[in-house]
Design an enzyme around this catalytic site. Structure first.
Site, mmCIF file in Angstrom:
data_model
loop_
_atom_site.group_PDB
_atom_site.id
_atom_site.type_symbol
_atom_site.label_atom_id
_atom_site.label_comp_id
_atom_site.label_asym_id
_atom_site.label_seq_id
_atom_site.Cartn_x
_atom_site.Cartn_y
_atom_site.Cartn_z
ATOM 1 N N ASP A 246 0.918 -1.406 -0.177
ATOM 2 C CA ASP A 246 -0.250 -0.006 -0.033
ATOM 3 C C ASP A 246 0.921 1.226 0.028
ATOM 4 O OD1 ASP A 246 -2.361 -1.502 0.147
ATOM 5 O OD2 ASP A 246 -2.472 -1.462 2.374
ATOM 6 N N ASP A 406 -13.763 -4.245 -1.917
ATOM 7 C CA ASP A 406 -13.538 -4.134 -0.664
ATOM 8 C C ASP A 406 -14.920 -3.919 0.139
ATOM 9 O OD1 ASP A 406 -10.824 -3.173 -0.946
ATOM 10 O OD2 ASP A 406 -11.409 -1.218 -1.591
#
Length: 556
Positions: A246, A406
Site C-alpha cells: 500500500d 472492498d
C-alpha cells in the site's frame, strides 16, 4: 548486438522485456517503420492481450508482410505470448487471419472445467532432444531447449491457447497441462522460437530462456532433433503468493509503503499520528522478488488529484521497480478518468496504458468498478462498452484487468431481512447474528453502496474482468485468517481466478485458504513487510502440506 530489434505494436508492458534484455547485457532497437524489420539480425516480437487487436495493429502499421518475409529469410525470431499465437493461421478470438507460419488455430480454454484465464506459474515439458536424449544439447551454437527446464515453472497469463495435436507436432518444443487440457507452451523450428509464457516475467528461470536466445545463434538444425510424445504430468500449476504494498505519500510528501488496520494507516500510539511507514516501495518490491514472491501488487492509496498524468509518482515507481523485479506487477488506485490541472481529460483506458508502458502487467480497478456495475445493473445488465473494465480489456485482454473488492459485513438476524445475497458466517454479529451480506464500498472503504459482492463480481466478469482481488474490511490487519465464507461464495460465482486478501497472520492461514476454498492466489502485506512471516516460510509450509508452489530461484 547492433542488429537486435523488438517489434512493439503498442500493446501492454514491453518495458519489462526491455529491462530484462538490458539486465542480460544487451540493448534493443525498436521497430519504428516496416523497413526496420528487415534490418534486424535478431527479432523479438512480444504481444499482450487480444489476438485480433494484435493482428489489426500489425496490418494497420504495415508490419505483417515484412514480418513474414523476415521469418522466411531464416534469421532468428522469438515471439512471446500473442507474439507466438500470431504465427498460427488464426484464432477463435477473432475473424482476422494470423501470419500463417504454423498450421493450426488458437482455441479458448474450457471455462466449464477450470478458471479462465490460465494465470500463474506452470511447468513446460520439453519434447525435443538429440538422438542421445539430451534436451539441453547445443546444435550449431543454439541449445535445443532454449534453456527451458522441466523442473522450473514459468509465468502464463492467457485465455486462448493452441491445443497439442499431431498437426503441430513438428513445431512443438514444450507442452503444458492446464486442468483437463494439454496445450503448446512453446514452439521451435529452424530459426523460429516462441513461448506462450512470459520469460521476462518468469524470474531467473525466464531470464535464462531469454539469455539462450540472445547468446545462441537462434537457429537449430532440425535434422538432428528427435521429437517425443508428451506425457500427461501431474498438475503443476502453482498457487501464487502475492506481496502487496500500500503506497501513499506521508505528511512530508514522501512516497512510503504503509499498512492499515481495517484501512486506517495512521499510527495509534506514540506522540504523533503520522502515516505508518514500512519502507520505500521500490526497495521493498525488489526484496520480495528476491524472497520468492510470485507477484507484486502496488495499491496507490494517495489520490494525486492535482498531478498531470505524465507526472504521476507511481509511474516512476513502476519504471524503477521493473528494472530489477522480473515477476508480474499490478498497480491499483487511480485507474479512472483523470483531469490534468490544465483541464486535459484522460480516459481510464489512457491512464491504464501509461501504467502498462511504465512496467505494470495488470491494473486493479476499485471504486470505478462499483460505479460501472451500478450502471450495468440499472441498464438491465447490458454492456455499453464505455466502462474502464470494458475498454481496457478490449485492447489489453481480460487478464490485464483485476477488480479489487472492498466489502464489509452487514449482519442480519434472518436472510429474509434483506434482498442481498446472505452468507452464514462463523463470526457472529454484535447481537449474536449468524448471517450477513457483504456490502461493497468505495473511496477506500469510507462509503458503502447498495450492492453486494455477489452482484459485483458476476457483473465484473460479464464486463470483461480477468481476475478478482477479494479483500475483507473486517479482516484487514487482524491477523485472524482469511474470510473463508466470503471467498467460497465468490469462487462459486465466477469462473475467473480469485486472489484471497485480508487477514493473513501465520503460515497456516495460507494452507487453510488454499485447502478450504481452492482459491488461485493469496495476498498479504504487513506480515511480509515486517518479516513476521517470511515468504520463504510460507512456501516451505505449503510444500509440507502438498500444496504446489514455485521454488525460489536465487540466482541467474
Amino acid at each position: 548486438m547492433p542488429g537486435l530489434y523488438m517489434l512493439d505494436y503498442g500493446a501492454g508492458n514491453v518495458r519489462s522485456l526491455v529491462n530484462a534484455v538490458n539486465r542480460l547485457g544487451y540493448e534493443l532497437q525498436f521497430v519504428k517503420d516496416p523497413s526496420d524489420i528487415l534490418k534486424a539480425d535478431k527479432l523479438i516480437f512480444p504481444g499482450v492481450g487480444a489476438f485480433g487487436h494484435a493482428m489489426e495493429a500489425l496490418n494497420k502499421k504495415g508490419y505483417a508482410q515484412p514480418l513474414k518475409e523476415y521469418i522466411a529469410s531464416g534469421r532468428p525470431f522469438m515471439g512471446i505470448c500473442v507474439g507466438m499465437q500470431s504465427l498460427f493461421e488464426g484464432s477463435d478470438e477473432s475473424n482476422l487471419a494470423g501470419l500463417g507460419v504454423i498450421p493450426g488455430i488458437v482455441k479458448e480454454f474450457n471455462k466449464d472445467t477450470k478458471a479462465v484465464p490460465h494465470m500463474g506459474w506452470n511447468a513446460a515439458q520439453v519434447l525435443k532432444s538429440t538422438p542421445e536424449g539430451a534436451d539441453d544439447a547445443t546444435i550449431s551454437g543454439q541449445a535445443i531447449n532454449y534453456s527451458i527446464n522441466d523442473d522450473s515453472e514459468y509465468y502464463f497469463v492467457h485465455s486462448f491457447a493452441v491445443p497439442y495435436t499431431d498437426k503441430v507436432k513438428d513445431w512443438v518444443l514444450t507442452t503444458t497441462q492446464y486442468g483437463d487440457e494439454v496445450f503448446v507452451s512453446s514452439v521451435q523450428r529452424g530459426n523460429v522460437f516462441a513461448t506462450q509464457f512470459h520469460p521476462e516475467k518468469s524470474g531467473y528461470a525466464g531470464l535464462r530462456v531469454l539469455r539462450s536466445f540472445l547468446t545462441g545463434t537462434g537457429i537449430v538444425d532440425d535434422s538432428k532433433v528427435v521429437v517425443k510424445e508428451p506425457v500427461v504430468p501431474a498438475n503443476r500449476l502453482t498457487k501464487r503468493i502475492i506481496a502487496c504494498l500500500d503506497v501513499r505519500s506521508n505528511d512530508n510528501g514522501d512516497l512510503v509503503v504503509t499498512k492499515g488496520d481495517q484501512y486506517d494507516v495512521r499510527e495509534k500510539i506514540g506522540d504523533g499520528n503520522d502515516v505508518r511507514n514500512l519502507g520505500k516501495p521500490v526497495d521493498l518490491a525488489r526484496r520480495y522478488f528476491e524472497e520468492g514472491a510470485d507477484e507484486v501488487t502496488f495499491l496507490n492509496i494517495t489520490s494525486f488529484r492535482n498531478c498531470p498524468l505524465g507526472d504521476l509518482p507511481m509511474l516512476e515507481v513502476l519504471k524503477r521497480t521493473s528494472e530489477t523485479v522480473f515477476v508480474p506487477l499490478t498497480i491499483g488506485g487511480g485507474i479512472r478518468d483523470v483531469v490534468d490541472p490544465d483541464g486535459t481529460i484522460h480516459p481510464a483506458f489512457e491512464v491504464a496504458g501509461e501504467y502498462f508502458r511504465s512496467g505494470a502487467d495488470k491494473v486493479s480497478i476499485g471504486s470505478d468498478a462499483v460505479y460501472a456495475v451500478e450502471k450495468y445493473l440499472a441498464n438491465g445488465c447490458k454492456k455499453d462498452g464505455t466502462s474502464a473494465i470494458e475498454t481496457i480489456a478490449k485492447a489489453y485482454g481480460a487478464q490485464a484487468v483485476v477488480v479489487s473488492v472492498d466489502p464489509r459485513r452487514v449482519y442480519v438476524k434472518d436472510p429474509s431481512e434483506t434482498i442481498h445475497r446472505v452468507v452464514k458466517n462463523s463470526q457472529k454479529g454484535p447481537n449474536g447474528e449468524e448471517y450477513c451480506w457483504y456490502q461493497c464500498t468505495v473511496k477506500g472503504g469510507r462509503e458503502g453502496r447498495d450492492i453486494d459482492v455477489h452482484q459485483l463480481v458476476t457483473a465484473c466478469e460479464a464486463l470483461g474482468a480477468g481476475e478478482i482481488l477479494l479483500n475483507c474490511m473486517d479482516r484487514d490487519g487482524t491477523n485472524s485468517g482469511y474470510e473463508l465464507e466470503l471467498i467460497n461464495d465468490v469462487k462459486a460465482a465466477v469462473s475467473i481466478p480469485v486472489i484471497a486478501s485480508s487477514g493473513a497472520g501465520c503460515v497456516e492461514h495460507f494452507d487453510e485458504v488454499f485447502e478450504k476454498t481452492n482459491v488461485e492466489a493469496a495476498l498479504a502485506a504487513g506480515i511480509f513487510h515486517r518479516r513476521e512471516v517470511p515468504i520463504q516460510n510460507v512456501k516451505d509450509h505449503l510444500r509440507k502440506c502438498n500444496v504446489n508452489c514455485r521454488a525460489v530461484d536465487a540466482e541467474l
